[in-house]
Design an enzyme around this catalytic site. Structure first.
Site, mmCIF file in Angstrom:
data_model
loop_
_atom_site.group_PDB
_atom_site.id
_atom_site.type_symbol
_atom_site.label_atom_id
_atom_site.label_comp_id
_atom_site.label_asym_id
_atom_site.label_seq_id
_atom_site.Cartn_x
_atom_site.Cartn_y
_atom_site.Cartn_z
ATOM 1 C CD GLU A 17 60.230 95.982 54.513
ATOM 2 O OE1 GLU A 17 61.328 96.002 53.922
ATOM 3 O OE2 GLU A 17 59.778 96.962 55.102
ATOM 4 C CG HIS A 699 79.035 78.669 40.959
ATOM 5 N ND1 HIS A 699 79.018 79.516 42.026
ATOM 6 C CD2 HIS A 699 80.135 78.999 40.250
ATOM 7 C CE1 HIS A 699 80.051 80.339 41.953
ATOM 8 N NE2 HIS A 699 80.750 80.038 40.878
#
Ligand code: GLN
Ligand code: ZN
Length: 762
Positions: A17, A699
């Site tokens: 969640e 990245h």
């Protein structure tokens, strides 16, 4: 009854969640209020779970929206200047996330704080940045509010705070970090006083650095700090939590601290306890971390009980029972694991199940009741069945391990001889160009994988899509004009899971998520049995790529240490043995690739360094077997077959001799960000083989230009002779977009042309 607690519970929520809420919040799909409510619900659920399981205390303060070290930084006003936080004001969640993820302020890009792995775990924390002007102050009330929440539910909190000394140890600073200690102790004491006012009984202070061999000055600081801290409180009781190892040379220090309760990791250091209990001060409590917080196996309760009873003879109930470390390193519950066979499921225990183990142990120390007795009996049965089960043990594999001889660890000839043969066979120019393996994982690839999983696509159709991807990727490489191709890894969801799925001895969870950093979670495979290759794993894909390419294609494998390191390991045999089993399976794969005509094979070991033990004295033992495993996998090939390895981290200084011992013909590493400074280690050591220092930082979305890349290589050429330099990106291109890859690799190849021209003329 003996008291029970755990050092911390996973905070991602049993259905991730927190991950979902965070990502929605960052996308502005939900409001802050909703995010906070979800956080609160997770905390409450965690507390109620701990309470219902029967723990004496529930842990408060272990929740975090991103990282608990960042929680600490933002609780004490440690905000790097670039985030423009106004002095002495409270820190809000925007600043908190800015530090974790970077941001733009008035059009300027502000880089996030660095992130690095927490001790020897796969959990990443946000590195605190100490700046000369820092003065700490209490800059948010989260922990006090959480205590209130917990008390409102009628539960007894034990508050978890991250210890000041370990905090400084993990921080980065250009000046002596210990200079910051007095100010830190001040604010820390303030926090404790406030908790005392809230009627908190216990505070757990995490000081895992106590398992590291500490310089004297740090030991002195411990004494000083805790003397000061303990003077500021009256009723409040403190526990100091050590974990991830034994306290070794720090035993005297730890026992002398003015702290009521000391927590030890009995899983990692089972032997030390005998000495400690004999010398344990009689006014203190010992919290015994006997249930493994780093693994997913059922504990051997019968053995544990025996051990605890013998400890209790000395301690006379001045003892608590606990997890070895926080449970954030393991999945939450087994209840959703419908795909794992009943047999294997019966051997496992995740965080929720481990709470029961702790409680049962505490109940049984002084007396035993019928239900607990049955629980322990079932546990013993499970443990026994695992020991003798045929799916765990393979005589074939065990015999093979015994046959490993020195010739398994050596190539036929030395690198210099091999080099000539390989360069001729591969027809490599000066500054050969290649990539690290993966190419963008597009929506088509992800969709195909999903549809295969839910049965919408059959395996033939799926494989056809993957072949199409490989063709596309090889065509791209032809256009870029790279020298050594790859197949692009479209068929791999994850570099470890893919191999695990194709090896006997591995099992996979549906919902076994563990937080890696922030909202990122990983689902490590579980190694339960002796490892064997079912059939060739990668050969058909690489061969397909090779048959459709004009240039040689590199075979691409994940190395044995990395596969081990990113899985849950067995607790019934050494890491070394498991790793050797993986290494032998990969050795067969390497042989098959060579047989299929593949002329270069890369074995990735990005996790080699993170397996390093916490104390230097243990490095040698680990590195010896880790490097041997790489060699078992790689050294079976002929001289003319080129072995590559890849590692993507930036610290080689202390392990360079071992890297060299791996004897890979080519090593590609991540160097773009460090501006080639990390090549110093290779230069100093006079590293003899070929190196591909990354010149494209994959990245970021930035496209490196030709000049920038030429510059980097010219810099590299000062450390390594030019005939041993390869040109490649820092790491795989999986997370990049095709547009970025197209432009970057075209530039990279042009840079190589120019460099060849320049150096050939010279
Ligand atoms: N071959 C892998 C890839 O390119 C290497 C990934 C890694 O080093 N983490 O994706
Ligand atoms: Zn990498």
């Amino acid at each position: 009854m003996i008291k029970t607690h755990i050092l911390g519970f996973p905070r991602i929520g049993s259905n991730r969640e927190l991950k979902k809420a965070l990502e929605s919040y960052w996308k502005k799909d939900i409001k802050l209020k909703t995010l906070e409510e979800i956080g609160k619900k997770i905390r409450e659920k965690n507390w109620i779970t701990q309470y219902k399981a029967g723990l004496s205390y529930v842990s408060v303060g272990d929740f975090s929206f991103y990282d608990h070290i960042l929680n600490m930084s933002t609780m004490i006003g440690l905000i790097p200047k670039r985030f423009k936080h106004s002095k002495n004001s409270m820190v809000d969640i925007t600043t908190y996330f800015n530090m974790a993820r970077g941001c733009t302020i008035k059009g300027n890009t502000i880089s996030a704080c660095e992130m690095t792995k927490f001790f020897d775990t796969n959990y990443h924390y946000i590195v605190p940045e100490l700046e000369i002007t820092n003065k700490f102050y209490l800059s948010n009330n989260n922990v006090f509010n959480e205590v209130k929440e917990c008390q409102t539910l009628g539960l007894k909190p034990k508050v978890v705070l991250f210890g000041p000394i370990t905090f400084l140890w993990l921080a980065k600073s250009s000046v002596n970090k210990l200079n910051f200690l007095p100010s830190l102790i001040n604010v820390f004491s303030k926090i404790l006083k406030k908790l005392e006012k809230q009627n908190v009984e216990w505070v757990q202070i995490d000081e895992p650095v106590l398992v590291v061999e500490l310089p004297q000055i740090w030991k002195d600081s411990f004494e000083l700090a805790y003397k000061k801290i303990s003077k500021t409180i009256k009723k409040l009781k403190l526990m100091i939590a050590t974990y991830f190892g034994g306290i070794g040379k720090n035993i005297d220090l730890v026992l002398s601290l003015p702290i009521k309760n000391i927590h030890l990791d009995l899983v990692r250091a089972p032997k030390e306890i005998d000495f400690i209990i004999k010398n344990f001060p009689n006014n203190k409590i010992l919290s015994i971390g006997i249930i493994n917080g780093r693994n997913i196996w059922k504990a051997n309760l019968k053995n544990n009980l025996k051990k605890l009873k013998s400890i209790n003879k000395f301690l006379k109930n001045r003892m608590w029972i606990s997890s070895s470390c926080s449970f954030i390193h393991i999945p939450i519950t087994l209840s959703k694991e419908k795909k794992i066979t009943k047999k294997i499921l019966n051997w496992l225990s995740f965080a929720r199940q481990k709470l029961d183990e702790i409680v049962v142990l505490s109940k049984c120390i002084n007396s035993i009741c019928e239900t607990d007795n049955n629980y322990i009996k079932d546990n013993t049965k499970a443990i026994e069945s695992r020991k003798v089960c045929h799916i765990v043990n393979s005589n074939f594999v065990k015999d093979r391990i015994k046959q490993i001889k020195t010739n398994y660890l050596q190539r036929n000839h030395s690198y210099l001889i091999r080099k000539q043969l390989q360069h001729k066979k591969l027809q490599l120019p000066l500054f050969p160009t290649t990539t690290i393996g993966s190419f963008p994982q597009t929506n088509i690839i992800r969709l195909a994988r999903k549809n295969l999983k839910i049965g919408k696509l059959n395996i033939e159709a799926y494989e056809q899509i993957m072949r199409y991807q490989i063709l596309f990727i090889t065509a791209k490489q032809t256009i870029y004009d790279l020298d050594l191709f790859v197949h692009g890894e479209p068929e791999r969801n994850d570099m470890v899971e893919y191999f695990g799925e194709n090896l006997k001895g591995f099992v996979f969870t549906i919902n076994g998520w563990v937080q890696s950093y922030g909202s990122r979670c990983v689902k490590p495979p579980i190694i339960y049995g002796d490892i064997k290759r079912k059939k060739p794993i990668t050969v058909k894909w690489i061969k397909y790529a090779q048959n459709n390419s004009l240039k040689p294609v590199k075979g691409m494998l994940t190395g044995p240490v990395t596969i081990l390191q990113w899985s849950f390991e067995r607790d019934d045999q050494s890491k070394e043995t498991t790793c050797k089993q993986i290494a032998l399976a990969l050795r067969d794969e390497v042989k098959d690739l060579e047989k299929a005509g593949i002329k270069a094979i890369q074995i990735d070991e990005p996790a080699l360094r993170e397996g390093l033990p916490l104390n230097k004295k243990d490095f040698k033992y680990y590195l010896n077997w880790a490097i041997s495993c790489f060699k078992i996998s790689s050294s079976i090939v002929k001289d003319e077959t080129q072995v590559h390895t890849h590692m993507c981290y930036s610290q080689f200084n202390d392990i360079i001799a071992y890297i060299s011992e791996m004897d890979a013909d080519v090593i590609t590493i991540e160097t773009a960000r460090s501006n080639m400074t990390l090549l110093n280690a290779f230069k100093l050591f006079e590293y003899p083989n070929e190196i591909g220092p990354g010149i494209y930082d994959i990245h970021t979305t930035n496209i490196p230009n030709i000049k920038y890349m030429i510059n980097l290589i010219q810099k590299a050429a000062k450390s390594i002779s030019k005939d041993r330099i390869w040109i490649n990106p820092d790491c795989g291109l999986k997370t990049r977009k095709w547009e970025e890859v197209d432009s970057s690799l075209k530039n990279m190849v042009k840079a190589a042309y120019k460099l060849r021209n320049y150096f050939n003329k010279k």
